[in-house]
Design a protein around this motif. Sequence first.
Motif, PDB file in Angstrom:
ATOM      1  N   ALA A 127       0.820  -1.215   0.000  1.00 13.89           N
ATOM      2  CA  ALA A 127       0.000   0.000   0.000  1.00 13.89           C
ATOM      3  C   ALA A 127       0.850   1.260   0.000  1.00 13.89           C
ATOM      4  O   ALA A 127       0.329   2.362  -0.140  1.00 13.89           O
ATOM      5  CB  ALA A 127      -0.925   0.001   1.217  1.00 13.89           C
ATOM      6  N   GLY A 128       2.153   1.104   0.167  1.00 12.13           N
ATOM      7  CA  GLY A 128       3.044   2.257   0.133  1.00 12.13           C
ATOM      8  C   GLY A 128       3.360   2.854   1.493  1.00 12.13           C
ATOM      9  O   GLY A 128       3.853   3.985   1.578  1.00 12.13           O
ATOM     10  N   ALA A 129       3.092   2.112   2.562  1.00 10.43           N
ATOM     11  CA  ALA A 129       3.401   2.620   3.905  1.00 10.43           C
ATOM     12  C   ALA A 129       4.903   2.727   4.093  1.00 10.43           C
ATOM     13  O   ALA A 129       5.674   1.925   3.558  1.00 10.43           O
ATOM     14  CB  ALA A 129       2.811   1.696   4.970  1.00 10.43           C
ATOM     15  N   SER A 130       5.322   3.721   4.868  1.00  7.92           N
ATOM     16  CA  SER A 130       6.747   3.925   5.137  1.00  7.92           C
ATOM     17  C   SER A 130       7.212   3.178   6.377  1.00  7.92           C
ATOM     18  O   SER A 130       8.406   3.035   6.609  1.00  7.92           O
ATOM     19  CB  SER A 130       7.038   5.419   5.324  1.00  7.92           C
ATOM     20  OG  SER A 130       6.722   6.147   4.164  1.00  7.92           O
ATOM     21  N   GLY A 131       6.262   2.717   7.173  1.00  5.33           N
ATOM     22  CA  GLY A 131       6.637   2.031   8.402  1.00  5.33           C
ATOM     23  C   GLY A 131       5.462   1.315   9.022  1.00  5.33           C
ATOM     24  O   GLY A 131       4.300   1.561   8.671  1.00  5.33           O
ATOM     25  N   PHE A 132       5.778   0.431   9.973  1.00  4.53           N
ATOM     26  CA  PHE A 132       4.765  -0.417  10.611  1.00  4.53           C
ATOM     27  C   PHE A 132       5.257  -0.658  12.031  1.00  4.53           C
ATOM     28  O   PHE A 132       6.249  -1.348  12.222  1.00  4.53           O
ATOM     29  CB  PHE A 132       4.665  -1.734   9.830  1.00  4.53           C
ATOM     30  CG  PHE A 132       3.509  -2.623  10.217  1.00  4.53           C
ATOM     31  CD1 PHE A 132       3.555  -3.394  11.362  1.00  4.53           C
ATOM     32  CD2 PHE A 132       2.389  -2.708   9.402  1.00  4.53           C
ATOM     33  CE1 PHE A 132       2.505  -4.231  11.701  1.00  4.53           C
ATOM     34  CE2 PHE A 132       1.329  -3.550   9.723  1.00  4.53           C
ATOM     35  CZ  PHE A 132       1.392  -4.305  10.874  1.00  4.53           C
ATOM     36  N   VAL A 133       4.619  -0.038  13.028  1.00  5.46           N
ATOM     37  CA  VAL A 133       5.099  -0.168  14.404  1.00  5.46           C
ATOM     38  C   VAL A 133       3.972  -0.642  15.319  1.00  5.46           C
ATOM     39  O   VAL A 133       2.787  -0.413  15.043  1.00  5.46           O
ATOM     40  CB  VAL A 133       5.668   1.167  14.936  1.00  5.46           C
ATOM     41  CG1 VAL A 133       6.895   1.587  14.154  1.00  5.46           C
ATOM     42  CG2 VAL A 133       4.618   2.270  14.901  1.00  5.46           C
TER      43      VAL A 133
END
Length: 218
Positions: free
Chosen positions: A97-103
């Motif tokens: 989806a183009g997310a820059s990060g996942f926390v």
Amino acid sequence: MVARVFLVDDHEVVRVGVRELLNSDDSLQVVGEAGSVAEALARVPGSGADVAVLDVRLPDGNGIELCRELRSQLPELKCLMLTSFTDDEALFDAIMAGASGFVLKRILGNDLQNAVRKVAAGESLLDARSTAALLGRIRREREQGDPVRTLTEQERTVFDHIGEGLTNRQIAEKMFLAEKTVKNYVSHLLAKLGLERRTQAAVLATKLRKPSAPSDEE
């Protein structure tokens, strides 16, 4: 330069906590909040946000689909996914989806501030090696099992409509989406399925529907 942040989470207590945490950093400013996908789609475009911090699970959808929709409208917007759950499939979908990060929500306050600053600066929080390993695992599972198992719910719906012979415009009208968003879904599902052309997806969708067809029509 101050990074402007928009928060999307259906839990008000979480939003308040994250807002106070981010606003306590002089380099960050929360410029808006929403508790659902619909609210976010209405408010984010006019907020001037540089970064959207999105909860993965929302009452009327999910943050990953929201990320894709927002980035189709606002290509410069950076998205940081925030969740309580460790989910490899969600990580994969976030990447697509183009997310820059996942926390995770259990992240320490200072680490979350750092994460938002990095994302605002254009950096990715996704480790290259772990991402490559994850993509490889999902590709292997896809080859061994259901070829469409890695598609998100929205992508699967688009895939099914392609099998029905609908154009992007017709799919957009049926799903109440922008035609550009449908085009993005088509590109993502083709990549996930290892296909090059829309016609290949149509053929595959037709084949997958055949087993459920009435026997007297075969």
